[in-house]
Write a protein that holds these residues in place. Structure first.
Motif, PDB file in Angstrom:
ATOM      1  N   LEU A 184     -28.675  17.198  -5.605  1.00 14.10           N
ATOM      2  CA  LEU A 184     -28.993  18.500  -5.025  1.00 14.10           C
ATOM      3  C   LEU A 184     -27.687  19.174  -4.606  1.00 14.10           C
ATOM      4  O   LEU A 184     -26.687  18.498  -4.330  1.00 14.10           O
ATOM      5  CB  LEU A 184     -29.861  18.335  -3.774  1.00 14.10           C
ATOM      6  CG  LEU A 184     -31.321  17.933  -3.947  1.00 14.10           C
ATOM      7  CD1 LEU A 184     -32.049  18.048  -2.608  1.00 14.10           C
ATOM      8  CD2 LEU A 184     -32.025  18.795  -4.980  1.00 14.10           C
ATOM      9  N   ALA A 185     -27.731  20.495  -4.503  1.00 11.93           N
ATOM     10  CA  ALA A 185     -26.555  21.224  -3.985  1.00 11.93           C
ATOM     11  C   ALA A 185     -26.423  21.000  -2.482  1.00 11.93           C
ATOM     12  O   ALA A 185     -25.436  21.399  -1.875  1.00 11.93           O
ATOM     13  CB  ALA A 185     -26.717  22.704  -4.290  1.00 11.93           C
ATOM     14  N   GLU A 235     -26.386  23.256   2.280  1.00 13.19           N
ATOM     15  CA  GLU A 235     -25.565  23.330   1.071  1.00 13.19           C
ATOM     16  C   GLU A 235     -24.168  22.769   1.352  1.00 13.19           C
ATOM     17  O   GLU A 235     -23.591  23.029   2.408  1.00 13.19           O
ATOM     18  CB  GLU A 235     -25.409  24.780   0.589  1.00 13.19           C
ATOM     19  CG  GLU A 235     -26.652  25.373  -0.067  1.00 13.19           C
ATOM     20  CD  GLU A 235     -27.499  26.193   0.898  1.00 13.19           C
ATOM     21  OE1 GLU A 235     -27.432  25.932   2.127  1.00 13.19           O
ATOM     22  OE2 GLU A 235     -28.235  27.071   0.433  1.00 13.19           O
ATOM     23  N   PHE A 236     -23.630  22.030   0.362  1.00 12.34           N
ATOM     24  CA  PHE A 236     -22.248  21.550   0.486  1.00 12.34           C
ATOM     25  C   PHE A 236     -21.267  22.726   0.465  1.00 12.34           C
ATOM     26  O   PHE A 236     -20.320  22.775   1.233  1.00 12.34           O
ATOM     27  CB  PHE A 236     -21.884  20.631  -0.698  1.00 12.34           C
ATOM     28  CG  PHE A 236     -22.340  19.209  -0.536  1.00 12.34           C
ATOM     29  CD1 PHE A 236     -21.742  18.381   0.398  1.00 12.34           C
ATOM     30  CD2 PHE A 236     -23.341  18.686  -1.332  1.00 12.34           C
ATOM     31  CE1 PHE A 236     -22.138  17.056   0.549  1.00 12.34           C
ATOM     32  CE2 PHE A 236     -23.739  17.372  -1.195  1.00 12.34           C
ATOM     33  CZ  PHE A 236     -23.140  16.552  -0.259  1.00 12.34           C
ATOM     34  N   GLU A 237     -21.517  23.659  -0.479  1.00 10.46           N
ATOM     35  CA  GLU A 237     -20.582  24.773  -0.712  1.00 10.46           C
ATOM     36  C   GLU A 237     -21.320  26.091  -0.547  1.00 10.46           C
ATOM     37  O   GLU A 237     -22.539  26.121  -0.621  1.00 10.46           O
ATOM     38  CB  GLU A 237     -20.050  24.718  -2.158  1.00 10.46           C
ATOM     39  CG  GLU A 237     -19.323  23.439  -2.543  1.00 10.46           C
ATOM     40  CD  GLU A 237     -17.964  23.306  -1.889  1.00 10.46           C
ATOM     41  OE1 GLU A 237     -17.399  24.353  -1.485  1.00 10.46           O
ATOM     42  OE2 GLU A 237     -17.484  22.166  -1.757  1.00 10.46           O
ATOM     43  N   SER A 280     -24.899  12.595   0.218  1.00 12.23           N
ATOM     44  CA  SER A 280     -25.428  13.390  -0.904  1.00 12.23           C
ATOM     45  C   SER A 280     -26.853  12.942  -1.207  1.00 12.23           C
ATOM     46  O   SER A 280     -27.297  11.877  -0.762  1.00 12.23           O
ATOM     47  CB  SER A 280     -24.527  13.233  -2.128  1.00 12.23           C
ATOM     48  OG  SER A 280     -24.394  11.877  -2.432  1.00 12.23           O
ATOM     49  N   LEU A 281     -27.557  13.777  -1.956  1.00 10.60           N
ATOM     50  CA  LEU A 281     -28.983  13.542  -2.225  1.00 10.60           C
ATOM     51  C   LEU A 281     -29.197  13.487  -3.734  1.00 10.60           C
ATOM     52  O   LEU A 281     -29.016  14.495  -4.431  1.00 10.60           O
ATOM     53  CB  LEU A 281     -29.807  14.671  -1.603  1.00 10.60           C
ATOM     54  CG  LEU A 281     -29.705  14.742  -0.067  1.00 10.60           C
ATOM     55  CD1 LEU A 281     -30.181  16.090   0.450  1.00 10.60           C
ATOM     56  CD2 LEU A 281     -30.503  13.620   0.581  1.00 10.60           C
ATOM     57  N   ASP A 354     -40.544  14.450  -8.662  1.00  9.37           N
ATOM     58  CA  ASP A 354     -40.857  15.891  -8.699  1.00  9.37           C
ATOM     59  C   ASP A 354     -41.477  16.349  -7.380  1.00  9.37           C
ATOM     60  O   ASP A 354     -41.144  17.419  -6.857  1.00  9.37           O
ATOM     61  CB  ASP A 354     -41.829  16.197  -9.848  1.00  9.37           C
ATOM     62  CG  ASP A 354     -41.189  15.924 -11.201  1.00  9.37           C
ATOM     63  OD1 ASP A 354     -39.950  15.918 -11.282  1.00  9.37           O
ATOM     64  OD2 ASP A 354     -41.940  15.697 -12.178  1.00  9.37           O
ATOM     65  N   LEU A 355     -42.399  15.538  -6.846  1.00  7.88           N
ATOM     66  CA  LEU A 355     -43.052  15.910  -5.582  1.00  7.88           C
ATOM     67  C   LEU A 355     -42.027  16.028  -4.462  1.00  7.88           C
ATOM     68  O   LEU A 355     -42.099  16.924  -3.620  1.00  7.88           O
ATOM     69  CB  LEU A 355     -44.085  14.844  -5.187  1.00  7.88           C
ATOM     70  CG  LEU A 355     -45.368  14.801  -6.021  1.00  7.88           C
ATOM     71  CD1 LEU A 355     -46.176  13.545  -5.681  1.00  7.88           C
ATOM     72  CD2 LEU A 355     -46.203  16.047  -5.779  1.00  7.88           C
ATOM     73  N   ALA A 356     -41.048  15.120  -4.450  1.00  6.56           N
ATOM     74  CA  ALA A 356     -40.057  15.100  -3.370  1.00  6.56           C
ATOM     75  C   ALA A 356     -39.203  16.355  -3.404  1.00  6.56           C
ATOM     76  O   ALA A 356     -38.909  16.948  -2.353  1.00  6.56           O
ATOM     77  CB  ALA A 356     -39.196  13.848  -3.480  1.00  6.56           C
ATOM     78  N   ILE A 357     -38.820  16.784  -4.595  1.00  9.61           N
ATOM     79  CA  ILE A 357     -38.019  18.011  -4.688  1.00  9.61           C
ATOM     80  C   ILE A 357     -38.878  19.213  -4.291  1.00  9.61           C
ATOM     81  O   ILE A 357     -38.436  20.094  -3.553  1.00  9.61           O
ATOM     82  CB  ILE A 357     -37.418  18.158  -6.097  1.00  9.61           C
ATOM     83  CG1 ILE A 357     -36.318  17.104  -6.244  1.00  9.61           C
ATOM     84  CG2 ILE A 357     -36.855  19.569  -6.322  1.00  9.61           C
ATOM     85  CD1 ILE A 357     -35.687  16.988  -7.587  1.00  9.61           C
TER      86      ILE A 357
END
Ligand SMILES: Cc1cc2nc3c(=O)[nH]c(=O)nc-3n(C[C@H](O)[C@H](O)[C@H](O)COP(=O)(O)OP(=O)(O)OC[C@H]3O[C@@H](n4cnc5c(N)ncnc54)[C@H](O)[C@@H]3O)c2cc1C
Length: 438
Positions: A184-185, A235-237, A280-281, A354-357
């Protein structure tokens, strides 16, 4: 009985060792870290987790649920904190008894390892980092503080988490091994709300707290000592992100603007923010999860998911139950057992990913809206009105052991029927109004 080497004594490794030990198998469990009972922190991971029906069932099957849940704190719903500090509570289910439980990772890890060690045929070796596995011979190579060690068995099980060394050996040696990782971002950082001076909780104890802020969010889970562990997912960035927090003033300003009601409860915010790592994820999908009758993957090693459904560990525990059943069903044919386990779990792990996202978007964005709260009320109304027929997706995932893929499929059908019914009702009402007016 077979001889198994398990790599990784995390949550699923300890539990699987207990399951295999109970069946009478010889089990050697190798862990790269030191013994957690010697005061070592399970570094870089969440301090507490939400355990629900699937995970509890797996603990029950081996007789340790009561002990593991002794200090767990039931969370009956989501407590939403809006920017003004106003609170909105949405129960997880129409049945107030249905709750998820906040449980300490380190204590749970110790409980499963000790459950495994009750069996004299289970041995645990700490400070052994697996570097490689020979798939053909089921031999594993380890580095310790002062030497290298090789151990072999009938089979090696990789329970060594998202960055699995066992899986890396499979990637290298199995032609056409499918592997996909996506980050993920967003990253995450853990922060603390300490207990009040009298040791009590400074916010509602029996809830999972969420500060949804559209593209990012913070959550908090209660701990038995009166504190809360908060996790900021951000977000990281980007113009406003972890990367732009250059000074204490930046952090103070950001929290003051976004989480004003929490910031007053976080006296160690600046230190926590500076000192705690930003994780991170990752979502990992791979196939196959086994090699002949020699190697198998379980838990995050096979299917790491992002944490927004609170199901990664629950699914890893469910893997242990299913693998144990498959080994029991095919005692003379371990390859078949591994194959059945893989076929049973793979589509469900993919569905959970998919459910988790999807739930990340729901938690950080939609939980703040009135429409979301109205949909939850409708869900609960339909669940009460149509018992056993209508089950909200969250209920199926969290409070049943229905396969994840079935739950996702059933929710899609339910939603379609509900929306069509609502549209027809709306048209009928509109038609009646027009009829009386004209
Ligand atoms: C921020 C966050 C919050 C989460 N919240 C929840 C939640 O609320 N509910 C939930 O169900 N899940 C949650 N999860 C997911 C959960 O943490 C994982 O799914 C779970 O830990 C998987 O268990 P595992 O045993 O497969 O892997 P791990 O717990 O990662 O254990 C792997 C073990 O293997 C060891 N190891 C690794 N490499 C080697 C090696 N080379 N040699 C020897 N040993 C090795 C590690 O030291 C570790 O002990 C969360 C995850 C994160 C990141």
């Amino acid at each position: 009985m077979a001889k198994f080497i398990l790599i990784g004594s995390g949550l699923a490794g300890g539990l699987l060792a207990a399951y295999l030990g109970r069946r009478g198998h010889e089990v050697d469990l190798y862990e790269r870290r030191a013994d957690p009972r010697e005061g070592n922190i399970i570094g870089g991971r969440s301090i507490n987790l939400a355990i629900s029906t699937r995970g509890i069932h797996a603990l029950e099957q081996i007789g340790i649920a009561e002990e593991a849940l002794r200090y767990a704190i039931p969370m009956r719903g989501r407590m939403i904190h809006d920017r003004s500090g106003a609170l909105h509570f949405t129960p997880y289910d129409v049945d107030p008894q249905k709750c998820i439980n906040s449980i300490g990772r380190a204590a749970l890890n110790t409980t499963v390892i000790e459950a495994a060690q009750c069996y004299p045929n289970v041995r645990v070796h700490f400070d052994h980092r697996c570097t490689e596995v020979d798939l053909d011979t089921a031999a594993a190579h380890f580095e310790t503080a002062n030497c290298t060690v090789t151990a072999s068995a009938d089979a090696v099980v990789g329970v060594d988490g998202a960055f699995s060394a066992v899986r890396k050996s499979m990637q290298r040696e199995i032609a056409n091994f499918q592997y996909d990782e996506s980050y993920l971002a967003h990253g995450y950082k853990e922060l603390t709300i300490p207990p009040a001076p009298d040791g009590s909780w400074r916010m509602e104890k029996n809830a999972l707290h969420i500060w949804p802020r559209k593209s990012f969010m913070m959550i908090a889970l209660p701990n038995p000592d009166g504190s809360f562990t908060c996790t900021l997912f951000w977000e990281f960035e980007g113009p406003r992100s972890f990367a732009t927090m250059k000074s204490d003033d930046d952090v103070r300003r950001f929290f003051g603007e976004e989480f004003p009601d929490a910031v007053s409860l976080m006296p160690t915010l600046l230190d926590d923010f500076r000192d705690n790592p930003t994780g991170s994820l990752v979502t990992i999908r791979c196939a196959p999860w086994f090699f002949r009758d020699k190697v198998c993957l379980v838990g995050d090693a096979a299917h790491a998911v992002v944490p927004f459904y609170g199901q990664g560990m629950n699914a890893a525990f469910e893997d242990c139950v299913v693998l144990d059943e498959c080994l029991q069903n095919f005692p003379q044919d371990r390859e078949r057992a591994f194959g059945e386990y893989f076929h049973h779990r793979k589509e469900n792990a993919d569905a959970l990913a998919d459910l988790a996202i999807g739930n990340f978007i729901e938690m950080r964005d939609k939980t703040a809206s009135k429409t979301f709260r109205a949909k939850k009320k409708l869900d609960h109304f339909l669940e009460a009105a149509l018992p056993g027929i209508y089950l909200p997706l969250y209920t199926m995932v969290t409070f049943t052991r229905m396969p994840y893929a079935t739950a996702a499929q059933r929710a899609r059908i339910q939603d379609a029927v509900t929306y069509v019914t609502l549209a027809v009702l709306a048209l009928l009402i509109l038609g009646s109004v027009l009829f009386f007016l004209l």
